[in-house]
Scaffold this motif. Structure first.
Motif: not given
Length: 565
Positions: A151-155, A167-175, A180-183
């Motif tokens: 888990e880290k900062l979404t950025s 890029d598809d995952k990055a685009a979703l997180l940008e919206t 924080y985001t889990t991966y």
């Protein structure tokens, strides 16, 4: 020395002592054979968690293996990450996309990375590549590599995904507005999934990959025989229905949640809704044209409409009727429910309750007799079933079919040949209706058609039947069992398939479903599903409901339809 805490383990039916900070995996290992299963995940205070979850206070815990629904979901997600890692290693120039469920598996495609977000065709994988991917996944399973939850900062996660070509995952997180985001990491490969993964790759032993169409099928364990991989079913018509809408999605520029969210941000949802609704009309117009042609040729006097719960059969029937009228064909609608046998003759299910979803809850002899008379031009008196009395009542309901008439019958058994065993197939046109969701969360996370329908049902049941969401969720497994037995085996019998999903609908449903789901008590077992659906809806920006036309199929669930139900 740290003080032990107690958790209640539902599997063994007692409290057990654990060290603060112990993981569920360590707790399961301490229980050993007493646990009775090899767990892949757990339900902790009615939330699904991975086994890396650390315990710092009293909890209720139920360990699950891959033979139950939540465990199967964890298994499939973990398998998907292993396949992604194998593709990344063996064919780094290709991008993996997990499209949708079909034929008892998940249809996957491979595209050149330069076109991963574009309109180029998928690159059909060679049998050799599929063989190599399968072998690599087996190697990963044998190595028992851990799925590391991070888990880290979404950025920071966006930057990581961009660097890895996701890029598809990055685009979703940008919206979305997540700080924080889990991966997960698998031996240095990053990915994210809508839900927890297994402790390690060693839990994923049963699977298969098979070439299919322009891609391949990913097959997990068979539900009835989990020691074997599932055997694909022939579902060419279903696949084509998915494919048609996926092409449409690409043309309108909304194939994933990130693109839908951007349409909301840029105030482009109104034209998107209008085009999606027009596509529904166009497909129903084609079906109507086929029916009218067959009617002119002397057949198709009866239209059977079938589909699973909350697929929108009722509105589809009404909109199809309008299209038929434009073809100078007059529809007359009846309900299969009026052919129920008296309650005392109704079959019982495995729990001893009346099984109204059974084919044999219907008076098949009377039904077939009435249809034959109607097709001969004779008049019948439609039966009337009283649910209050649990019996048939006699009322004058005369019905006759003229030369330009067709009989439209909606019911879950419409595609089952046994329902109309006394009628020539030439006299029947079968329509299958289902919400075959084609929108993706991202390239590795698809939207379950079952979840789409469950959200519809939760909203509809609350609005029209005053049913609490928790009760709808509790009933859903029974509904699904009925569908698996009485509907899904007959899908390919359809003359036409109507995909009732709308690419904007979950964005609309969010405003209705989210508050209902948040009111499910944490102590209620239904909270497991409610919490998961709330997290799912958080990926979507709200689409304004006032942009949805009054003739939309979605109005069957939201209210405000111009049709009478």
């Amino acid at each position: 020395m740290s003080r032990e805490i107690q958790i209640y383990c539902k599997n063994v039916g007692r409290y057990i002592d654990v060290e603060p900070g112990a993981t569920l995996l360590e707790t399961a290992a301490a229980l050993g054979a007493e646990l009775g299963i090899d767990p892949i995940c757990a339900i902790v205070n009615n939330k699904t968690e991975d086994l890396g979850y650390t315990v710092y206070g009293p909890k209720q815990v139920e360990f699950l293996d891959y033979t139950v629904k939540q465990g199967r979901d964890v298994y499939v997600r973990s398998l998907c990450m292993m396949v992604y890692k194998a593709v990344r290693e063996l064919a780094p120039e290709l991008a993996l996309r997990i499209e949708h469920s079909v034929s008892r598996g998940w249809y996957c495609t491979l595209r050149p990375r330069r076109a991963a977000s574009g309109a180029e065709e998928n690159q059909a994988p060679s049998p050799t590549l599929i063989r190599d991917i399968r072998a690599r996944v087996k190697e990963l399973a044998a190595q028992r590599i851990p799925f590391e939850r991070k888990e880290k900062l979404t950025s920071d996660v966006i930057a990581l995904f961009r660097k890895q070509g996701l890029d598809d995952k990055a685009a979703l997180l940008e919206t979305v507005d997540h700080i924080y985001t889990t991966y997960y990491l698998l031996d240095g490969t990053a990915d994210s999934y809508y839900g927890p993964l297994a402790p390690d790759t060693g839990h994923i032993q049963v699977f298969d990959l098979r070439t299919y169409k322009q891609g391949f099928l990913l097959l997990g364990p068979d539900e009835e025989n989990p020691e074997m991989a599932a055997t694909p079913l022939k579902q060419s018509k279903m696949f084509d229905a998915f494919l048609d809408i996926e092409r449409f999605n690409r043309v309108v520029g909304v194939s994933c949640v990130a693109e839908l969210n951007r349409a909301v941000e840029e105030n482009r949802t109104s034209p998107l809704i209008n085009v999606a609704e027009a596509m529904h009309d166009k497909i129903l117009g084609r079906i109507s044209d086929d029916i009218a042609r067959r009617r002119r040729e002397g057949g198709a006097g009866i239209i059977m409409m079938a589909g699973p719960s909350s697929s929108g059969k009722t509105t589809t029937g009404k909109r199809l009727s309008i299209q038929l009228m434009t073809n100078l064909v007059r529809p007359k609608m009846i309900s299969l429910d009026d052919y129920f046998v008296d309650r005392v003759r109704t079959p019982l299910d495995e729990n001893g309750d009346y099984d109204y979803e059974s084919l044999y809850a219907l008076d098949l002899d009377l039904f077939n007799s009435d249809l034959r008379k109607l097709l001969r031009g004779e008049e019948i008196n439609l039966p009337t079933y009283s649910f209050e009395l649990g019996a048939r009542v006699i009322k004058p309901r005369p019905l006759r079919l003229d030369s330009n008439d067709v009989l439209v019958i909606e019911g879950i058994h419409g595609l089952n040949p046994e329902l109309t065993s006394g009628i020539s197939p030439d006299d029947i046109f079968k329509v299958y209706v289902s919400a075959l969701t084609t929108l993706h969360i991202d390239d590795h996370n698809w939207i379950s058609t079952t979840d789409n329908r469950l959200l519809r049902r939760i909203v509809r049941d609350h609005k029209y039947r005053h049913t609490a969401p928790a009760e709808t969720i509790r009933r859903w497994p029974s509904v699904r069992r009925g569908e698996e037995k009485w509907i899904f085996p007959f899908q390919e019998n359809a003359d036409a398939i109507f995909n009732s999903s709308l690419i904007f609908e979950i964005g609309v449903m969010k405003a209705y479903a989210e508050p209902l789901l948040r009111n499910v008590p944490h102590s209620d077992p239904a909270y497991v599903v409610a919490h998961r659906l709330v997290r799912f809806l958080e990926y979507f920006k709200t689409v304004p409901a006032d942009q949805v036309p009054y003739t939309s199929l979605l109005r069957e669930f939201l209210g405000g339809s111009s049709f009478h139900y």
